[in-house]
Design an enzyme around this catalytic site. Structure first.
Site, PDB file in Angstrom:
ATOM      1  N   GLU A 170      12.529  18.812 -24.108  1.00 41.75           N
ATOM      2  CA  GLU A 170      11.714  19.060 -22.911  1.00 41.75           C
ATOM      3  C   GLU A 170      12.324  20.187 -22.060  1.00 41.75           C
ATOM      4  O   GLU A 170      11.610  20.924 -21.388  1.00 41.75           O
ATOM      5  CB  GLU A 170      11.574  17.785 -22.068  1.00 41.75           C
ATOM      6  N   HIS A 212       2.182  13.689 -29.649  1.00 43.70           N
ATOM      7  CA  HIS A 212       1.581  12.358 -29.423  1.00 43.70           C
ATOM      8  C   HIS A 212       0.960  11.824 -30.701  1.00 43.70           C
ATOM      9  O   HIS A 212       1.023  10.621 -30.981  1.00 43.70           O
ATOM     10  CB  HIS A 212       0.510  12.431 -28.326  1.00 43.70           C
ATOM     11  N   ARG A 232       0.816  -1.240   0.000  1.00 46.69           N
ATOM     12  CA  ARG A 232       0.000   0.000   0.000  1.00 46.69           C
ATOM     13  C   ARG A 232       0.839   1.275   0.000  1.00 46.69           C
ATOM     14  O   ARG A 232       0.407   2.333   0.442  1.00 46.69           O
ATOM     15  CB  ARG A 232      -0.960   0.016   1.186  1.00 46.69           C
ATOM     16  N   LYS A 237       9.480  23.069 -13.271  1.00 46.18           N
ATOM     17  CA  LYS A 237       8.524  21.973 -13.086  1.00 46.18           C
ATOM     18  C   LYS A 237       8.016  21.954 -11.646  1.00 46.18           C
ATOM     19  O   LYS A 237       6.823  21.757 -11.393  1.00 46.18           O
ATOM     20  CB  LYS A 237       9.161  20.637 -13.462  1.00 46.18           C
ATOM     21  N   LYS A 260       4.011  11.781 -11.258  1.00 45.64           N
ATOM     22  CA  LYS A 260       3.180  10.968 -12.167  1.00 45.64           C
ATOM     23  C   LYS A 260       3.920   9.660 -12.420  1.00 45.64           C
ATOM     24  O   LYS A 260       5.064   9.679 -12.889  1.00 45.64           O
ATOM     25  CB  LYS A 260       2.967  11.679 -13.497  1.00 45.64           C
ATOM     26  N   ARG A 262      -1.027  22.866 -14.770  1.00 45.42           N
ATOM     27  CA  ARG A 262      -0.035  21.829 -15.082  1.00 45.42           C
ATOM     28  C   ARG A 262      -0.142  21.407 -16.546  1.00 45.42           C
ATOM     29  O   ARG A 262       0.821  20.917 -17.131  1.00 45.42           O
ATOM     30  CB  ARG A 262      -0.195  20.626 -14.134  1.00 45.42           C
ATOM     31  N   HIS A 304      10.000  10.064 -28.157  1.00 42.92           N
ATOM     32  CA  HIS A 304       9.054  11.012 -27.556  1.00 42.92           C
ATOM     33  C   HIS A 304       9.527  12.473 -27.630  1.00 42.92           C
ATOM     34  O   HIS A 304       8.794  13.348 -28.095  1.00 42.92           O
ATOM     35  CB  HIS A 304       8.789  10.586 -26.107  1.00 42.92           C
ATOM     36  N   HIS A 310       2.769  18.619 -27.005  1.00 43.96           N
ATOM     37  CA  HIS A 310       2.468  17.200 -26.827  1.00 43.96           C
ATOM     38  C   HIS A 310       1.261  16.724 -27.631  1.00 43.96           C
ATOM     39  O   HIS A 310       1.172  15.544 -27.950  1.00 43.96           O
ATOM     40  CB  HIS A 310       2.284  16.874 -25.343  1.00 43.96           C
ATOM     41  N   GLU A 359      -3.047  18.170 -11.890  1.00 48.78           N
ATOM     42  CA  GLU A 359      -3.380  18.638 -13.237  1.00 48.78           C
ATOM     43  C   GLU A 359      -4.855  18.967 -13.417  1.00 48.78           C
ATOM     44  O   GLU A 359      -5.532  18.422 -14.276  1.00 48.78           O
ATOM     45  CB  GLU A 359      -2.921  17.622 -14.298  1.00 48.78           C
ATOM     46  N   ASN A 403       2.114  20.384 -21.300  1.00 51.19           N
ATOM     47  CA  ASN A 403       1.828  19.605 -22.516  1.00 51.19           C
ATOM     48  C   ASN A 403       2.116  20.384 -23.794  1.00 51.19           C
ATOM     49  O   ASN A 403       1.755  19.931 -24.881  1.00 51.19           O
ATOM     50  CB  ASN A 403       0.354  19.159 -22.531  1.00 51.19           C
TER      51      ASN A 403
HETATM   52  N1  LIG Z   1       6.055  10.738 -15.302  1.00 48.32           N
HETATM   53  C1  LIG Z   1       6.147  11.806 -16.051  1.00 48.32           C
HETATM   54  O1  LIG Z   1       5.798  12.915 -15.628  1.00 48.32           O
HETATM   55  C2  LIG Z   1       6.720  11.693 -17.419  1.00 48.32           C
HETATM   56  C3  LIG Z   1       7.056  12.843 -18.139  1.00 48.32           C
HETATM   57  C4  LIG Z   1       7.650  12.696 -19.407  1.00 48.32           C
HETATM   58  C5  LIG Z   1       7.871  11.437 -19.914  1.00 48.32           C
HETATM   59  N2  LIG Z   1       7.535  10.325 -19.185  1.00 48.32           N
HETATM   60  C6  LIG Z   1       7.802   8.966 -19.684  1.00 48.32           C
HETATM   61  O2  LIG Z   1       9.223   8.820 -19.800  1.00 48.32           O
HETATM   62  C7  LIG Z   1       9.496   7.815 -20.772  1.00 48.32           C
HETATM   63  C8  LIG Z   1      10.634   8.301 -21.657  1.00 48.32           C
HETATM   64  O3  LIG Z   1      11.766   8.508 -20.843  1.00 48.32           O
HETATM   65  P1  LIG Z   1      13.241   8.396 -21.448  1.00 48.32           P
HETATM   66  O4  LIG Z   1      13.330   9.214 -22.659  1.00 48.32           O
HETATM   67  O5  LIG Z   1      14.165   8.619 -20.329  1.00 48.32           O
HETATM   68  O6  LIG Z   1      13.263   6.881 -21.963  1.00 48.32           O
HETATM   69  P2  LIG Z   1      14.010   5.574 -21.441  1.00 48.32           P
HETATM   70  O7  LIG Z   1      13.826   5.367 -19.993  1.00 48.32           O
HETATM   71  O8  LIG Z   1      13.585   4.488 -22.357  1.00 48.32           O
HETATM   72  O9  LIG Z   1      15.549   5.937 -21.711  1.00 48.32           O
HETATM   73  C9  LIG Z   1      15.989   6.143 -23.032  1.00 48.32           C
HETATM   74  C10 LIG Z   1      17.140   5.188 -23.403  1.00 48.32           C
HETATM   75  O10 LIG Z   1      18.328   5.669 -22.799  1.00 48.32           O
HETATM   76  C11 LIG Z   1      18.937   4.653 -22.025  1.00 48.32           C
HETATM   77  N3  LIG Z   1      19.617   5.332 -20.927  1.00 48.32           N
HETATM   78  C12 LIG Z   1      19.049   6.059 -19.933  1.00 48.32           C
HETATM   79  N4  LIG Z   1      19.993   6.635 -19.185  1.00 48.32           N
HETATM   80  C13 LIG Z   1      21.187   6.273 -19.711  1.00 48.32           C
HETATM   81  C14 LIG Z   1      22.536   6.579 -19.399  1.00 48.32           C
HETATM   82  N5  LIG Z   1      22.858   7.429 -18.421  1.00 48.32           N
HETATM   83  N6  LIG Z   1      23.508   6.008 -20.149  1.00 48.32           N
HETATM   84  C15 LIG Z   1      23.203   5.182 -21.184  1.00 48.32           C
HETATM   85  N7  LIG Z   1      21.948   4.893 -21.560  1.00 48.32           N
HETATM   86  C16 LIG Z   1      20.959   5.430 -20.825  1.00 48.32           C
HETATM   87  C17 LIG Z   1      17.833   3.730 -21.640  1.00 48.32           C
HETATM   88  O11 LIG Z   1      18.325   2.425 -21.374  1.00 48.32           O
HETATM   89  C18 LIG Z   1      16.963   3.769 -22.897  1.00 48.32           C
HETATM   90  O12 LIG Z   1      17.489   2.887 -23.862  1.00 48.32           O
HETATM   91  C19 LIG Z   1       8.202   7.573 -21.526  1.00 48.32           C
HETATM   92  O13 LIG Z   1       7.673   6.326 -21.117  1.00 48.32           O
HETATM   93  C20 LIG Z   1       7.291   8.703 -21.077  1.00 48.32           C
HETATM   94  O14 LIG Z   1       5.918   8.334 -21.063  1.00 48.32           O
HETATM   95  C21 LIG Z   1       6.959  10.439 -17.961  1.00 48.32           C
END
Ligand SMILES: NC(=O)c1ccc[n+]([C@@H]2O[C@H](COP(=O)([O-])OP(=O)(O)OC[C@H]3O[C@@H](n4cnc5c(N)ncnc54)[C@H](O)[C@@H]3O)[C@@H](O)[C@H]2O)c1
Length: 376
Positions: free
Chosen positions: A190, A256, A126, A231, A148, A245, A271, A252, A241, A249
């Site tokens: 971003e 998207h 929990r 942020k 999030k 907030r 992304h 986005h 949101e 987007n």
């Molecule tokens: N929670 C939120 O508020 C929020 C906001 C924006 C995006 N997201 C989510 O985040 C995700 C995208 O995140 P991302 O772009 O970090 O993707 P990811 O976690 O897939 O990382 C991108 C790639 O980089 C590699 N990587 C990460 N750090 C590394 C490092 N230091 N050295 C070598 N390789 C490394 C990972 O293994 C992966 O292959 C999506 O799922 C998206 O929906 C969430």
């Protein structure tokens, strides 16, 4: 390891407030930072294979210095890991390590690992303690802050999850040196977004300093800290949101739609690249609606081009569906209400606002004009 003091940004959420520490070498000091805030804790590290190969041993050694022993759960890298199957794997791994509610789940990775591990921490027993150690630029400036968390469903991205704030975010700017350049650029989109929303001075600073942000050092730390401040401000004002907030987007809705239109195929579009094109389109669309000057759209496009990001639909390799089909992806998106579309539009650089009454016909004619097979 650097001896520079990390920059501290606080997320002001009352009794759930937490610190974001930003700077080089933080993995090595993780044990002390966590033990200071969560004395006597044990830990489970959730990570992916790429990040584990580069940084897991440094984090484990850093935790041991603070007296923290950690179990490790290593998952495949990539968006597909944000699934029910991997959620179950994480939950099972945490329980198998016999961690208790007051122990900590540590997310060591990009946004995929942060979203998944944060969700798991929110539901095991929990709700357990949770610390974010973001390793991608996108995760350091965006996904690790704000609470999030979640996974994807067969019906769409991020449809299953909870709001769950971490107890601490450790953004080690040195780990970004191993991040592939394409992923660094995607995260940079971003970062620039905060300037375009409401920090025009920051956008101008990035135009001057982006090369130093890519190279590392002080400017990288400062840029990430400014993004985290931006942020943190928005999250403290509107955690769930219901209002402001949504400004986050920016770019986005178009982004998207382009991700969906390319079947989430990371070889064609990741992304952050979708967000880059989406931000350029949002500025161009605002100019077309006479809300902003075309000079601002030009300026945004020029900066994205300069850093090597895609900025128009024609930059996406392969064929795209036509404008009607792209509009279809937009209207399927969650931000549609009673025939009018909600978009984040702008009056100029740093002057984004929420527009709730955008007619789909305007969007369609804009998409036709911007389409690589269209007239523009
Ligand atoms: N929670 C939120 O508020 C929020 C906001 C924006 C995006 N997201 C989510 O985040 C995700 C995208 O995140 P991302 O772009 O970090 O993707 P990811 O976690 O897939 O990382 C991108 C790639 O980089 C590699 N990587 C990460 N750090 C590394 C490092 N230091 N050295 C070598 N390789 C490394 C990972 O293994 C992966 O292959 C999506 O799922 C998206 O929906 C969430």
């Amino acid at each position: 390891m650097s001896h520079t003091e990390p920059v501290k940004v606080e997320v002001g959420l009352g009794d759930r407030a937490y610190d974001i520490l930003i700077g080089p070498g933080l993995l090595s000091g993780a044990g002390t930072e966590i033990a200071d805030r969560l004395p006597g804790t044990r830990a489970a590290i959730v990570t992916d294979e790429n990040v584990a190969a580069a940084h897991l041993e440094t984090l484990k050694a850093g935790l041991e210095k603070g007296g923290i022993r950690a179990a490790v759960i290593t998952l495949p890298a990539g968006e597909k890991t944000k699934s029910f199957a991997h959620l179950e794997e994480v939950v099972d791994g945490v329980l198998a390590a016999k961690l208790e509610r007051r122990d900590v789940v540590i997310a060591l990775g990009g946004g995929v690992i942060g979203d998944l591990a944060g969700f798991a921490a929110g539901i095991v027993r929990r709700g357990m303690n949770f610390v974010q150690v973001p390793t991608s630029l996108l995760a350091q400036v965006d996904s690790s802050v704000g609470g999030k968390t979640g996974i994807n469903s067969a019906r769409g991205k991020n449809l299953v999850g909870v709001f769950n704030q971490p107890k601490l975010v450790l953004a080690d700017t040195g780990v970004l040196d191993t991040l592939p350049i394409r992923e660094f650029r995607a995260g940079y989109a971003e970062l620039a977004k905060y300037g375009l929303i409401d920090r025009p001075g920051f956008f101008a600073w990035l135009e001057e300093n982006w090369q130093k942000v890519f190279a590392g050092g002080e400017q990288r730390t400062e840029a990430i800290a400014e993004a985290c401040r931006a942020k943190a401000d928005v999250v403290a004002r509107d955690e769930f949101e219901t209002g402001d907030r949504a400004l986050l987007n920016l770019g986005h809705t178009f982004g998207h739609a382009l991700e969906a239109a390319t079947n989430y195929d990371g070889a064609r579009l990741v992304h952050g690249e979708g967000v880059a094109i989406g931000m350029a389109l949002a500025h161009r669309f605002s100019a077309r609606l006479n809300l902003a000057s075309p000079d601002d759209a030009e300026r945004v496009e020029a900066h994205l081009r300069a850093v090597g990001l895609p900025w128009r639909m024609a930059d996406i390799p392969g064929e795209l569906p036509d404008a009607e089909a792209l509009l279809g992806f937009i209207t399927q998106d969650k931000k549609v209400s009673r025939g009018a579309l909600t978009f984040i539009l702008t009056r100029g650089v740093g002057q984004a606002f929420i527009a709730k009454d955008v007619p789909p016909s305007e969007v369609l004619s804009f998409l036709k004009a911007s389409h690589p097979n269209g007239s523009r």
